[in-house]
Design a protein around this motif. Structure first.
Motif, PDB file in Angstrom:
ATOM      1  N   GLY A 115      -4.858 -11.954   9.883  1.00  0.00           N
ATOM      2  CA  GLY A 115      -4.372 -12.028   8.515  1.00  0.00           C
ATOM      3  C   GLY A 115      -5.406 -11.604   7.489  1.00  0.00           C
ATOM      4  O   GLY A 115      -5.098 -10.866   6.541  1.00  0.00           O
ATOM      5  N   MET A 116      -6.661 -12.043   7.662  1.00  0.00           N
ATOM      6  CA  MET A 116      -7.696 -11.691   6.708  1.00  0.00           C
ATOM      7  C   MET A 116      -8.042 -10.208   6.784  1.00  0.00           C
ATOM      8  O   MET A 116      -8.273  -9.560   5.759  1.00  0.00           O
ATOM      9  N   THR A 117      -8.081  -9.661   7.998  1.00  0.00           N
ATOM     10  CA  THR A 117      -8.376  -8.232   8.133  1.00  0.00           C
ATOM     11  C   THR A 117      -7.315  -7.382   7.451  1.00  0.00           C
ATOM     12  O   THR A 117      -7.623  -6.467   6.672  1.00  0.00           O
ATOM     13  N   ILE A 118      -6.049  -7.681   7.727  1.00  0.00           N
ATOM     14  CA  ILE A 118      -4.963  -6.921   7.107  1.00  0.00           C
ATOM     15  C   ILE A 118      -4.947  -7.130   5.597  1.00  0.00           C
ATOM     16  O   ILE A 118      -4.749  -6.187   4.821  1.00  0.00           O
ATOM     17  N   GLY A 119      -5.164  -8.351   5.156  1.00  0.00           N
ATOM     18  CA  GLY A 119      -5.166  -8.622   3.726  1.00  0.00           C
ATOM     19  C   GLY A 119      -6.282  -7.910   2.987  1.00  0.00           C
ATOM     20  O   GLY A 119      -6.069  -7.340   1.905  1.00  0.00           O
ATOM     21  N   PHE A 120      -7.488  -7.930   3.562  1.00  0.00           N
ATOM     22  CA  PHE A 120      -8.618  -7.245   2.915  1.00  0.00           C
ATOM     23  C   PHE A 120      -8.386  -5.735   2.841  1.00  0.00           C
ATOM     24  O   PHE A 120      -8.610  -5.116   1.796  1.00  0.00           O
ATOM     25  N   VAL A 121      -7.966  -5.148   3.953  1.00  0.00           N
ATOM     26  CA  VAL A 121      -7.775  -3.700   3.977  1.00  0.00           C
ATOM     27  C   VAL A 121      -6.652  -3.286   3.025  1.00  0.00           C
ATOM     28  O   VAL A 121      -6.794  -2.330   2.246  1.00  0.00           O
ATOM     29  N   ALA A 122      -5.515  -3.991   3.092  1.00  0.00           N
ATOM     30  CA  ALA A 122      -4.384  -3.644   2.233  1.00  0.00           C
ATOM     31  C   ALA A 122      -4.734  -3.826   0.757  1.00  0.00           C
ATOM     32  O   ALA A 122      -4.394  -2.990  -0.087  1.00  0.00           O
ATOM     33  N   GLY A 123      -5.420  -4.911   0.422  1.00  0.00           N
ATOM     34  CA  GLY A 123      -5.741  -5.175  -0.968  1.00  0.00           C
ATOM     35  C   GLY A 123      -6.787  -4.253  -1.536  1.00  0.00           C
ATOM     36  O   GLY A 123      -6.725  -3.891  -2.722  1.00  0.00           O
ATOM     37  N   TYR A 124      -7.754  -3.836  -0.724  1.00  0.00           N
ATOM     38  CA  TYR A 124      -8.830  -2.993  -1.248  1.00  0.00           C
ATOM     39  C   TYR A 124      -8.465  -1.516  -1.238  1.00  0.00           C
ATOM     40  O   TYR A 124      -8.705  -0.800  -2.212  1.00  0.00           O
ATOM     41  N   VAL A 125      -7.872  -1.034  -0.140  1.00  0.00           N
ATOM     42  CA  VAL A 125      -7.564   0.394  -0.024  1.00  0.00           C
ATOM     43  C   VAL A 125      -6.355   0.756  -0.876  1.00  0.00           C
ATOM     44  O   VAL A 125      -6.362   1.734  -1.620  1.00  0.00           O
ATOM     45  N   GLY A 161      -2.455   1.992  -1.877  1.00  0.00           N
ATOM     46  CA  GLY A 161      -1.735   3.223  -1.562  1.00  0.00           C
ATOM     47  C   GLY A 161      -0.847   3.112  -0.345  1.00  0.00           C
ATOM     48  O   GLY A 161      -0.192   2.084  -0.105  1.00  0.00           O
ATOM     49  N   LEU A 162      -0.800   4.181   0.449  1.00  0.00           N
ATOM     50  CA  LEU A 162       0.055   4.214   1.638  1.00  0.00           C
ATOM     51  C   LEU A 162      -0.381   3.193   2.680  1.00  0.00           C
ATOM     52  O   LEU A 162       0.449   2.639   3.406  1.00  0.00           O
ATOM     53  N   VAL A 163      -1.684   2.964   2.777  1.00  0.00           N
ATOM     54  CA  VAL A 163      -2.181   1.966   3.734  1.00  0.00           C
ATOM     55  C   VAL A 163      -1.644   0.587   3.368  1.00  0.00           C
ATOM     56  O   VAL A 163      -1.204  -0.177   4.237  1.00  0.00           O
ATOM     57  N   GLU A 220       1.091  -0.061   1.690  1.00  0.00           N
ATOM     58  CA  GLU A 220       2.533  -0.107   1.935  1.00  0.00           C
ATOM     59  C   GLU A 220       2.838  -0.284   3.423  1.00  0.00           C
ATOM     60  O   GLU A 220       3.737  -1.050   3.796  1.00  0.00           O
ATOM     61  N   ALA A 221       2.090   0.415   4.272  1.00  0.00           N
ATOM     62  CA  ALA A 221       2.326   0.297   5.715  1.00  0.00           C
ATOM     63  C   ALA A 221       1.990  -1.105   6.213  1.00  0.00           C
ATOM     64  O   ALA A 221       2.762  -1.714   6.986  1.00  0.00           O
ATOM     65  N   LEU A 222       0.868  -1.635   5.797  1.00  0.00           N
ATOM     66  CA  LEU A 222       0.481  -2.972   6.236  1.00  0.00           C
ATOM     67  C   LEU A 222       1.396  -4.035   5.648  1.00  0.00           C
ATOM     68  O   LEU A 222       1.695  -5.046   6.302  1.00  0.00           O
ATOM     69  N   ASN A 223       1.853  -3.821   4.427  1.00  0.00           N
ATOM     70  CA  ASN A 223       2.780  -4.765   3.820  1.00  0.00           C
ATOM     71  C   ASN A 223       4.122  -4.757   4.551  1.00  0.00           C
ATOM     72  O   ASN A 223       4.758  -5.803   4.725  1.00  0.00           O
ATOM     73  N   MET A 224       4.569  -3.590   5.000  1.00  0.00           N
ATOM     74  CA  MET A 224       5.805  -3.520   5.776  1.00  0.00           C
ATOM     75  C   MET A 224       5.653  -4.235   7.115  1.00  0.00           C
ATOM     76  O   MET A 224       6.544  -4.971   7.544  1.00  0.00           O
ATOM     77  N   LEU A 225       4.506  -4.053   7.775  1.00  0.00           N
ATOM     78  CA  LEU A 225       4.246  -4.763   9.029  1.00  0.00           C
ATOM     79  C   LEU A 225       4.239  -6.270   8.816  1.00  0.00           C
ATOM     80  O   LEU A 225       4.799  -7.033   9.628  1.00  0.00           O
ATOM     81  N   THR A 226       3.631  -6.702   7.738  1.00  0.00           N
ATOM     82  CA  THR A 226       3.593  -8.131   7.427  1.00  0.00           C
ATOM     83  C   THR A 226       4.996  -8.685   7.218  1.00  0.00           C
ATOM     84  O   THR A 226       5.337  -9.769   7.720  1.00  0.00           O
ATOM     85  N   ASN A 227       5.830  -7.949   6.495  1.00  0.00           N
ATOM     86  CA  ASN A 227       7.193  -8.410   6.251  1.00  0.00           C
ATOM     87  C   ASN A 227       8.017  -8.460   7.538  1.00  0.00           C
ATOM     88  O   ASN A 227       8.848  -9.356   7.718  1.00  0.00           O
TER      89      ASN A 227
END
Length: 321
Positions: A133-143, A145-147, A149-156
């Motif tokens: 969760g922390m890895t995905i959250g950090f990457v999605a929040g910092y990067v 854009g498309l990254v 959106e993709a990680l947010n879709m996976l989370t959902n």
């Protein structure tokens, strides 16, 4: 170059001989030591208020007491928790503190072995969920854009999956044969809310001045997340892990109680499953099913009380003076 004390920068009054006499230069501490002082001071302050917070201290004592009981108590027994060592369906006594089962097994020994697996599945399951969760959250929040959106879709997707139904299917085809495999299944389905929360916090921190300065200095994205963003969320991340730990314990107890956990390792949930399966409630063997239920309640309750206390420690507005 080290700074000089204010007195060293002032000119002294001319002496009697007409010569100006300067005060000796006094260097002031600077550099890494001075930079480390605010972080060390925050740590000392947090520890100071944590030791004064009754919720943190009380919850910590309960958790540590159960952990010590699970680690130390089995060392004093020369027989296993599944061995038939006493009279059948015997109540609590000086020899068998929590009585025996309908087969003559020592309930107290099963209880302390169950505490071991409870802490192990909480540590592994909560740790894995926190890592994902922390890895995905950090990457999605910092990067972004498309990254993002993709990680947010996976989370959902993972968030809307019926975790219990999926685990039943996985257990049917794969099977949960050990505590690590159970913790793996729990961690895979427990991280989405962590990713969302960390993503939101990272969004608010990535535009701060200290992050911009780190970016201008040539620091990479991974280094910025590790050295600049994550340390500013350390208290929140620690509290998140405590919640994941307690959630993993409850999740594992639920799976064990309905028969989807490992049967080769004694756990508190498996104790309640065996008690129900062998009609302990109908036979009045309260000492068989009551201790594991109270143990799970006490451990999880203490963790959540600790989390409330830590919120008061890290948030000055809620801090108890």
């Amino acid at each position: 170059m080290s700074d000089l004390a204010p007195a060293a920068r002032e000119e002294a009054a001319p002496a009697a001989g007409g010569e100006a006499v300067s005060a000796p230069a006094v260097p002031v501490a600077a550099g890494p030591v001075a930079a480390a002082q605010p972080g060390a001071r925050r740590t000392r302050d947090a520890l100071h208020f944590a030791l004064r917070n009754k919720k943190v201290v009380g919850g910590g004592i309960v958790v540590l007491a159960f952990l010590a009981l699970g680690l130390i108590a089995p060392l004093f027994y020369d027989y296993g928790h599944s061995e038939y060592v006493g009279p059948q369906s015997s109540g609590p006594s000086g020899e068998y503190w929590f009585g025996t089962t309908t087969f003559g097994q020592d309930v107290f020994l099963q209880f302390v072995h169950g505490i071991r697996s409870t802490f192990l599945v909480g540590l592994l399951g909560g740790g894995l969920a926190a890592l994902i969760g922390m890895t995905i959250g950090f990457v999605a929040g910092y990067v972004g854009g498309l990254v993002d959106e993709a990680l947010n879709m996976l989370t959902n997707i993972v968030l809307v999956l019926p975790a219990l139904a999926v685990l039943i299917i996985l257990h049917t085809y794969i099977g949960i044969t050990s505590v690590p495999s159970q913790a793996l299944f729990i961690g895979i389905f427990s991280w989405p809310w962590v990713a969302r929360a960390v993503r939101a916090q990272t969004f608010s921190l990535r535009t701060r001045d200290f992050v911009d300065l780190a970016r201008l200095s040539g620091m990479g994205s991974g280094a910025i997340i590790r050295r600049e963003i994550a340390p500013n969320m350390s208290s929140y991340l620690f509290m998140t892990f405590i919640l994941l730990f307690g959630g993993s314990v409850l999740f594992a107890a639920t799976l064990d109680f309905i028969g989807l956990g490992p049967t080769g390792v004694m756990s508190l949930g498996l104790m309640m499953n065996n008690a129900v399966h062998w009609s302990a409630l109908q036979l009045g063997l309260w000492w068989w099913f009551l201790p594991p239920g109270l143990g799970i309640t006490a451990i999880v309750g203490a963790l959540y009380i600790m989390n409330v206390g830590l919120d008061e420690v890290f948030n000055p507005k809620l801090r108890e003076m």
